[in-house]
Each structure stands twice: as structure tokens, then as C-alpha cells.
Design a protein around this motif. Structure first.
Motif, short mmCIF file in Angstrom:
data_model
loop_
_atom_site.label_atom_id
_atom_site.label_comp_id
_atom_site.label_asym_id
_atom_site.label_seq_id
_atom_site.Cartn_x
_atom_site.Cartn_y
_atom_site.Cartn_z
N ALA A 103 0.85 -1.20 0.00
CA ALA A 103 0.00 0.00 0.00
C ALA A 103 0.87 1.24 0.00
CB ALA A 103 -0.92 0.01 1.21
N ILE A 104 0.46 2.26 -0.73
CA ILE A 104 1.21 3.51 -0.87
C ILE A 104 0.30 4.67 -0.48
CG2 ILE A 104 2.30 5.06 -2.55
CD1 ILE A 104 3.07 2.46 -4.11
N PHE A 105 0.78 5.54 0.40
CA PHE A 105 -0.04 6.61 0.95
C PHE A 105 0.63 7.96 0.66
CE2 PHE A 105 -1.00 2.80 3.30
CZ PHE A 105 -2.38 2.81 3.40
N TYR A 106 0.08 8.68 -0.31
CA TYR A 106 0.62 9.98 -0.73
C TYR A 106 -0.01 11.10 0.08
CZ TYR A 106 1.70 13.97 -3.77
OH TYR A 106 2.13 15.17 -4.25
N THR A 107 0.74 12.20 0.26
CA THR A 107 0.24 13.34 1.03
C THR A 107 0.50 14.65 0.30
OG1 THR A 107 1.04 12.13 2.97
CG2 THR A 107 0.14 14.34 3.34
N SER A 108 -0.52 15.49 0.24
CA SER A 108 -0.40 16.84 -0.33
C SER A 108 0.01 17.82 0.76
CB SER A 108 -1.74 17.27 -0.93
OG SER A 108 -1.81 18.68 -1.05
N GLY A 109 0.66 18.89 0.34
CA GLY A 109 1.11 19.92 1.28
C GLY A 109 0.00 20.77 1.86
N ARG A 110 -1.25 20.56 1.43
CA ARG A 110 -2.36 21.32 2.03
C ARG A 110 -2.95 20.61 3.24
NH1 ARG A 110 -6.61 24.00 -2.11
NH2 ARG A 110 -7.73 24.03 -0.15
N THR A 111 -2.54 19.38 3.50
CA THR A 111 -3.08 18.62 4.61
C THR A 111 -2.68 19.26 5.94
OG1 THR A 111 -2.89 16.62 3.26
CG2 THR A 111 -3.17 16.31 5.63
N SER A 112 -3.63 19.42 6.85
CA SER A 112 -3.36 20.08 8.14
C SER A 112 -2.48 19.21 9.02
CB SER A 112 -4.68 20.36 8.86
OG SER A 112 -5.28 19.13 9.28
N ASN A 113 -1.93 19.82 10.08
CA ASN A 113 -1.13 19.06 11.04
C ASN A 113 -1.93 17.93 11.66
OD1 ASN A 113 1.25 20.58 10.77
ND2 ASN A 113 0.56 22.10 12.27
N GLU A 114 -3.17 18.21 12.02
CA GLU A 114 -3.99 17.20 12.69
C GLU A 114 -4.28 16.02 11.77
OE1 GLU A 114 -4.05 20.86 14.83
OE2 GLU A 114 -4.47 20.47 12.72
N ALA A 115 -4.64 16.33 10.52
CA ALA A 115 -4.91 15.25 9.56
C ALA A 115 -3.64 14.47 9.26
CB ALA A 115 -5.50 15.83 8.28
N ALA A 116 -2.52 15.16 9.09
CA ALA A 116 -1.26 14.49 8.77
C ALA A 116 -0.82 13.59 9.92
CB ALA A 116 -0.18 15.52 8.46
N PHE A 117 -0.99 14.06 11.14
CA PHE A 117 -0.59 13.24 12.29
C PHE A 117 -1.44 11.97 12.37
CE2 PHE A 117 -0.74 12.00 16.79
CZ PHE A 117 0.61 11.89 17.06
N LEU A 118 -2.74 12.11 12.23
CA LEU A 118 -3.60 10.92 12.25
C LEU A 118 -3.29 9.99 11.10
CD1 LEU A 118 -7.21 12.14 13.21
CD2 LEU A 118 -5.42 11.22 14.68
N TYR A 119 -3.01 10.56 9.95
CA TYR A 119 -2.73 9.79 8.72
C TYR A 119 -1.48 8.92 8.91
CZ TYR A 119 -2.39 9.31 3.53
OH TYR A 119 -2.35 8.86 2.24
N GLN A 120 -0.38 9.55 9.38
CA GLN A 120 0.83 8.75 9.57
C GLN A 120 0.64 7.73 10.69
OE1 GLN A 120 3.26 8.76 12.25
NE2 GLN A 120 1.91 10.07 13.49
N LEU A 121 -0.18 8.06 11.67
CA LEU A 121 -0.44 7.14 12.78
C LEU A 121 -1.19 5.90 12.27
CD1 LEU A 121 -0.18 6.82 15.87
CD2 LEU A 121 -2.43 7.94 16.08
#
Length: 765
Positions: free
Chosen positions: A148-166
Motif C-alpha cells: 500500500a502507498i499513501f501519498y500526502t499533499s502539502g495542504r493537509t493540516s497538522n492534525e490530519a497528517a498526524f492521524l494519517y501517519q499514525l
């Protein structure tokens, strides 16, 4: 589409043209009143953070802390148009694919989750529960989490990014390709080795104290318009501003501040650059090394004559390592090589060195004109060498300033969106959340494309962005995505990536930065980190475009619950109910975020500690390191020119003024005088004549990679422009297909989109 016009633009950047453009955008999106009210909440203490660039705000109480690009981003997000299920019912995916990127996004805000139905070649509406069940089914069916591959855009908030990587790490992988892999990856790598931290060392207040500002490979007039306000103020108080750019960019020449009544009434503007050096594409390392060479030679002469030293010997002795070896290597570099490879006269380099020597405090800024080259890491380390030479770190008005793109691209990395996570971060994550974290490095962006090409049936999940269009080697990237078992895109509007899908595909519509995010405990705010490490709150004020939208944290939390059934240790829905709980967990993992919820509620937020700014060097040597790099004379452009009999040009991909990253707001590029057309090729007038063409002729462009393979794009109009001979520029994403997937920056693996060897031929219909 409007009439195609090419004309010289001689007016200042900004001014009435910017105001007219903002008004036109609001009208085009059908929101003149609502849009104006929304703009007045941008970058305010109780408002939302601009969804555009990562340039910080000078004053969080000003009612006009937005720029033309930010206004376009807000207007696009607040549009009255809606891309409902009816749009997809009336168009097959094949039919949608025939439309331009501008047309796709212009359909408006997505309103419902959609699933691709291969039998009818259409997207059809599904419920959120069905969407999450499909994702969970595919993820659990994988042979291993690393499929599985999980890409991230630079508009993602800190809260969303933290949950996402978690979630992704609890699922079991570090496959986090993100937009940093395509822009400032070399900055982080180069600076961590040199000064122990991969972030800029300056604050906005330093621009008010700098004696000289050096700008490399950046066009703030189009990409970071708010930066022009700081440059204008610095210029007006007498600071020297030296711009290094192959193209003559109007925003670096003159700026008219829309908030200055006198300038607006007079029609005049303020001069920005005191010196403008049009070096060759990729010539920055040679130019900076030439400045250093001049300074070292002048310092040696001063020593011989018993005069004061010109370098900061105390700073070098106390805070740096490797200086003697570095200085010896610079001394061995020939001026002939420096002049030839920079494309500058020696007198220009010496004049710039004098500017540097006369400045008590120097800031060096750079953008993607530096990072998207094979030798980008070496170039950035040479820029840092220049700062170290006279101690321009850790004091007011001086420092390194890599200017990031998307509004939270730096914050996402801080939150752990990194395919090569630090062991200490993983240890803390495991300690706080109690699950075994994966340790093996994951895929970066190029690696993800290679993996999808090599092995079918992967799952690709994109948290925002437009992966299929932003990435290099378009044909290969599209083939890679179509090789997947499932592709999922979280988005606010329709884009090209949604039409380049795996066998199963989902579009998940999310809230925008301007919209109210209502959760179980009430409306929520998210946080972002700007280019200068300021962290602040963002609270939407518009009613969501559809009642069926979810926030990015909600999408992550519900996906985690559906996928990790029975084995998760985390109360995902409890965290989602109140984003303060997410921030408390962030503070548990990152020491620099201690007291997060209290500190971020101070107007303007808080600054994350920067070790290099405090002269603490977290490097292997325990000091800031000088790095010696020879001026490169065997780059792909050198090799291919020597092997080809026909003329080989060096092409840089650039943005138009009606564009932000892959989002196309319109067909005009006001400051470069191009209207109604995007397939243009900027070229020196003498090069046009030497090829036997005329301005306005149409050509095909073919790139030649190191592996001798060729890629072509068709029908580009030749436009005379002030650019060095042998150099070309054209817009991305139209020319991304010319960048070979294998052509990447040394060690950083950023696509070399600013240095593409190409040949030209008359267009063949």
C-alpha cells in the motif's frame, strides 16, 4: 477560451492588475459578495489560513493579509459551482479525460463520494460506509502492508497528517511519498548535513533587518506574492536585493503594493532587485562558488597587507568544521570554469561579492529553481557555505530561507509524513501509542511510481494533491496508477488523477480550509506550519459545499476504524470528536509541541524552536559543516550536448501566473505577457532565428535522457523572451512528460524538472 495574445508586460507586478484579477476570479466563481467576505477572514486570528502558499503573515490582525494567488485559491474553493453525481452520470471517464485540466477543476466542488464502475466507464455515488468498506477490503487483502502507498499533499493540516501517519504506521508501512519529494527534499537533506536541521533559520522580522537578500531560483511575484511586500520594504529602506534567475521576472524587478494609495494613484511601483543576474539554467552553484572564491582571495590579500579579515574567523573557528579543506578546494577551482558554467561575466560575480562583503547581515532565499536539478544538494550546501563564511546564521537579519510551496508542506513533514522516519521519532510513537511501528524505509514519490510499475495490484491512497499530473514522466506515471488494484483520492475538486485510476477507484470529497468543520464537540480548528516554522490555527467560516463532505481527520479516522478492526489500540473516534485531543497526542510525541493547545491559541501562534538559529549544531561533527563541491561539468546537459549534432537546449518547467502547482485558474500569464494560451515555449530571439523559425511558430519538443530514451510533447508556440541563449522555459504540467522518471537529484531523488535536455523541431500535425 479567450483570444491568444502575446505582448510585452512593462508595468509593475501587483497593483491594479492584481485587484482586477481578484475581482474577476470572484465573479467567475459566482461569489462576489460571499468571496469578498471570505477573503476578509483569511489569515485572521479567528479565521482560516490561506490555502495557497506557505509564506508567513506579517500581521494576523490586518484585514488584507492575502495576495492575488491566495484570493484565487479562496475563490476556487468557495465557488458556487458543484460537481454532483449528475456530472458523472452524464460523462464517461473517457469523455471526461478529453477535457483540459482547467475545465475539470472548473466544474466546481465535489459533493458526494464516488466509485468507478468499469462496466459503464462512469463514476457512481456511494455511501461513506461503502467507500470505507471497500478501502478496508483492499488493504486487508494485500500480501503485505508495504503493497500500500499513501501519498500526502502539502495542504493537509497538522492534525490530519498526524492521524494519517499514525494509521498508516499502525497498518504497518512507511510508504509515505509526498510533495516534498518533488520540491524541497534537497533543501532538507543539504541543510541537515550542513547545519543539523532541514528548515529555514529566519523569521519574517529578519527581512526587516537584513542588509542584503540573495534570491536564487525563485519567482515570488507569481508563486509567493506576499513575499514581495517584505522585499519592497527592504528595498525602500536601502537593503541590497540580488536576484539570480535565468528568466527576467517582473515581480523581481518592480512591485506596486495594492495597499499603498500613493503607488496605486501614481501608477508607479517600487524597485525590488538592486542587481539582477541572469545566469544559465543550473549555473547557481558556479555563481555562488565564484562569490566565495572572490571573498577568499580578497581575504588573503587583506591578510598580506595587514588589514582586517573579510571572513568571520571567530565564527568559523568556534562553530564550523572542514573550513580549511573547503577553502583549499575553492582555491583550486578555475575562474574560467566558474564563468563558463554560471553564464555570468566575472565582473558580475565580483560585483555581487562586493555586495555580500558590504552587508552586515545576509539572507539567502531559494525555491524550486534550485532544488529540481541533479546537483541541487551540492548547490544548496554551497549557498550555506556562503552564509557560514561571514557568520550569517544565528543573528538578526541573517540566515537560510528555503521558500516552501503549499501551505503546510513543512508541517506535514514535522508531523511524521516521511518515508525515512528518524528512529527517535518511531521510538516515541511506539511508546505513546503502544503498537510495534514499522522500521523499514518506505517509497518516496519516484520509488512509488517504480513500485507500481513493477508490481501490479497495489493500493494507492492520495490525501489531496493531483499525483498523476504533478509527477514526472507522465505516460509512465499513468501506467503505474492504472496498474493498481485500487486508487483513492481525497479532494475538493475534480482533477486529472481521478481519471487515471486502478481497477477499483474512489473519489472522497473533503472539506476545504474555508469551511466550518463540525465534529461531536462542536466546530473545530486545525493548525498549519508556515515556511518559517510558525504554527497557527485555521478555522473555516463558510457553510460546507455539501452536507456529505467529511474533514480530512474524519476520513482518516473512519478509514482506520474500518481497516484495523479488532487490532487497533487507538480511540480514533474519540480523537476525531475534539481536535484538541489530537493536539495533545502530538505534544506527547513531539517535545517542541509541549503545551500545544495553549500556545497555538495566542494570536499568530508560536514558533517552533530552530536549533541552528540558536547556534546549536545537531550534526555528526557537532558543528556547522562546510562542504566542498566542484563546479559540475559533466551533468546530463553536458553529456547529451557532446553526443548530439543538433542544437540541444536546457529546458526549465515553470508556473504561469494563473496557476498554483497543478491547479489552473485561467489561461493567462499576465507578467510574461501571455494570454489565452498555455502551450508556449519561452526562448531567446537569437535562438529562434538560428533555428530558422519565427516567433509564433509551433514546435514539437523532444527530451533526451541519460539512458538515450526520448519523450516528446507536441505543438508549442515560440515566444521571444529575455532568457539566456541555450535556455528554454515552458509551463508544467504540460511538459512534465519530458522528465524521465530516472532523472533525479543526486541523493535527494527530486525530479530534475528545471534542467531537461531537449531538441526542437517544426510541429508535425
Amino acid at each position: 477560451m479567450g483570444k491568444k495574445v502575446i505582448q510585452v508586460y512593462n508595468r509593475p507586478a501587483g497593483g491594479w492588475g492584481a485587484l482586477k484579477s481578484v475581482a474577476q476570479q470572484l465573479l467567475n466563481q459566482g461569489i462576489p459578495g460571499k468571496g469578498a467576505r471570505t477573503l476578509l477572514s483569511a489569515n485572521q486570528p479567528d479565521g482560516f489560513d490561506c490555502p495557497g502558499c506557505a509564506w508567513p503573515d506579517a500581521d494576523h490582525t490586518s484585514t488584507f493579509e492575502f495576495c492575488e494567488n491566495g484570493a484565487k485559491a479562496v475563490a476556487a474553493e468557495s465557488t458556487a459551482r458543484r460537481a454532483t453525481p449528475a456530472l458523472f452520470a452524464s460523462h464517461t471517464l473517457t469523455e471526461l479525460s478529453r477535457h483540459s485540466d482547467h475545465w475539470l477543476e472548473d466544474q466546481g466542488r465535489l459533493t458526494h463520494p464516488m466509485r468507478y464502475d468499469a462496466a459503464t466507464d462512469r463514476y457512481v455515488a456511494v455511501s461513506w460506509d461503502e467507500a470505507f468498506a471497500l478501502i478496508a477490503q483492499h488493504l486487508r487483502a494485500l500480501a503485505r502492508p508495504d503493497d500500500a502507498i499513501f501519498y500526502t499533499s502539502g495542504r493537509t493540516s497538522n492534525e490530519a497528517a498526524f492521524l494519517y501517519q499514525l494509521f498508516v504506521r499502525e497498518f504497518g508501512t512507511n510508504n509515505f511519498p509526498d510533495c516534498s519529494n518533488m520540491c524541497h527534499e534537497p533543501s532538507g537533506l543539504a541543510m541537515r548535513e550542513a547545519i543539523g536541521i532541514g528548515k529555514g533559520t529566519v523569521l519574517l522580522s529578519d527581512f526587516q533587518q537584513a542588509d542584503a537578500i540573495f534570491i536564487f531560483g525563485q519567482n515570488p511575484g507569481t508563486n509567493h506574492p506576499r513575499m514581495l511586500g517584505e522585499l519592497r520594504a527592504a528595498s525602500k529602506r536601502g537593503a541590497a536585493i540580488v536576484s539570480f534567475n535565468p528568466l527576467r521576472e517582473r515581480g523581481l524587478e518592480k512591485f506596486q503594493d495594492p495597499q499603498d494609495a500613493l503607488e496605486m494613484l501614481s501608477g508607479d511601483g517600487s524597485t525590488i532587485s538592486s542587481d539582477y543576474l541572469q545566469l544559465k539554467i543550473g549555473g547557481d552553484l558556479a555563481a555562488v562558488k565564484g562569490i566565495i572564491k572572490y571573498v577568499l582571495e580578497a581575504d588573503a590579500q587583506a591578510q598580506q597587507q595587514g588589514q582586517a579579515r573579510l571572513i568571520d574567523v571567530d565564527f568559523i573557528a568556534q562553530h564550523t568544521a572542514n573550513f580549511e579543506a573547503f577553502a583549499d578546494e575553492v582555491g583550486q577551482e578555475s575562474w574560467d570554469t566558474i564563468v563558463r558554467e554560471s553564464g555570468l561575466d566575472r565582473s558580475q560575480i565580483e560585483r555581487t561579492a562586493q555586495t555580500y562583503l558590504h552587508a552586515r547581515s545576509v539572507i539567502a532565499c531559494w525555491g524550486m529553481g534550485i532544488t529540481q536539478h541533479k546537483h541541487s544538494v551540492a548547490t544548496i550546501q554551497m549557498i550555506v557555505n556562503l552564509l557560514l563564511l561571514r557568520g550569517h546564521l544565528g543573528r538578526p537579519g541573517a540566515g537560510a530561507c528555503p521558500v516552501r510551496g503549499h501551505s503546510n508542506v513543512q508541517g506535514d513533514r514535522t508531523m511524521g509524513i516521511n518515508e525515512k522516519p528518524a528512529p527517535a521519532f518511531l521510538d516515541r510513537l511506539q511508546q505513546v501509542f503502544g503498537f510495534e511501528v514499522p522500521r523499514e524505509h518506505g517509497y518516496d514519490t519516484v520509488g512509488a511510481i517504480e513500485a507500481m510499475l513493477a508490481s501490479p495490484d497495489k493500493v494507492f491512497f492520495a490525501m489531496g494533491g493531483n499525483f498523476a499530473t504533478a509527477t514526472p514522466d507522465t505516460d509512465l506515471t499513468h501506467r503505474a496508477l492504472r496498474n493498481c488494484a485500487l486508487t483513492v483520492h481525497v479532494a475538493t475538486k475534480l482533477n486529472r488523477s481521478h481519471l487515471v485510476c486502478g481497477r477499483d477507484a474512489l473519489i472522497l470529497p473533503c472539506l476545504g480550509r474555508t469551511e466550518i468543520d463540525m465534529q461531536a464537540t462542536g466546530p473545530q480548528a486545525v493548525t498549519v506550519e508556515d515556511s518559517m516554522s510558525m504554527v497557527h490555527l485555521s478555522s473555516g467560516m463558510n457553510v460546507p459545499a455539501s452536507p456529505d463532505l467529511l474533514s480530512e481527520p474524519a476520513i482518516v479516522a473512519r478509514m482506520a476504524v474500518a481497516t484495523l478492526q479488532g487490532r487497533t489500540r487507538i480511540d480514533w473516534m474519540g480523537l476525531l470528536a475534539d481536535y484538541d485531543r489530537i493536539r495533545d497526542k502530538i505534544a506527547d510525541v513531539f517535545d517542541d509541541f509541549a503545551g500545544f493547545n495553549t500556545r497555538v491559541r495566542v494570536p499568530g501562534g508560536f514558533h517552533l524552536r530552530n536549533s541552528a538559529r540558536e547556534l546549536e549544531w545537531r550534526t555528526a561533527s557537532g558543528k556547522a559543516n562546510f562542504f566542498a563541491h566542484a563546479v559540475p561539468t559533466d551533468l546530463p546537459i553536458h553529456q547529451i550536448r557532446s553526443a548530439q549534432q543538433q542544437t540541444v537546449f536546457n529546458l526549465a518547467t515553470i508556473r504561469s501566473h494563473d496557476q498554483y502547482n497543478t491547479t489552473i485558474y485561467g489561461m493567462n500569464d499576465r507578467y510574461r505577457g501571455v494570454f489565452g494560451e498555455r502551450r508556449v515555449l519561452f526562448i531567446h530571439a537569437e535562438d529562434i532565428r538560428a533555428l530558422g523559425f519565427r516567433a509564433g511558430d509551433w514546435v514539437d519538443i523532444t527530451s533526451i535522457s541519460e539512458d538515450k530514451s526520448e519523450r516528446s510533447v507536441k505543438r508549442f508556440m515560440l515566444v521571444e523572451y529575455n532568457i539566456p541563449r541555450g535556455c528554454l522555459a515552458a509551463y508544467f504540467p504540460e511538459t512534465n512528460g519530458l522528465v524521465a522518471l530516472s532523472s533525479v537529484a543526486d541523493r535527494a531523488r527530486t525530479p530534475t524538472s528545471k534542467s531537461i535536455p531537449v531538441t526542437l523541431a517544426a510541429h508535425q500535425a
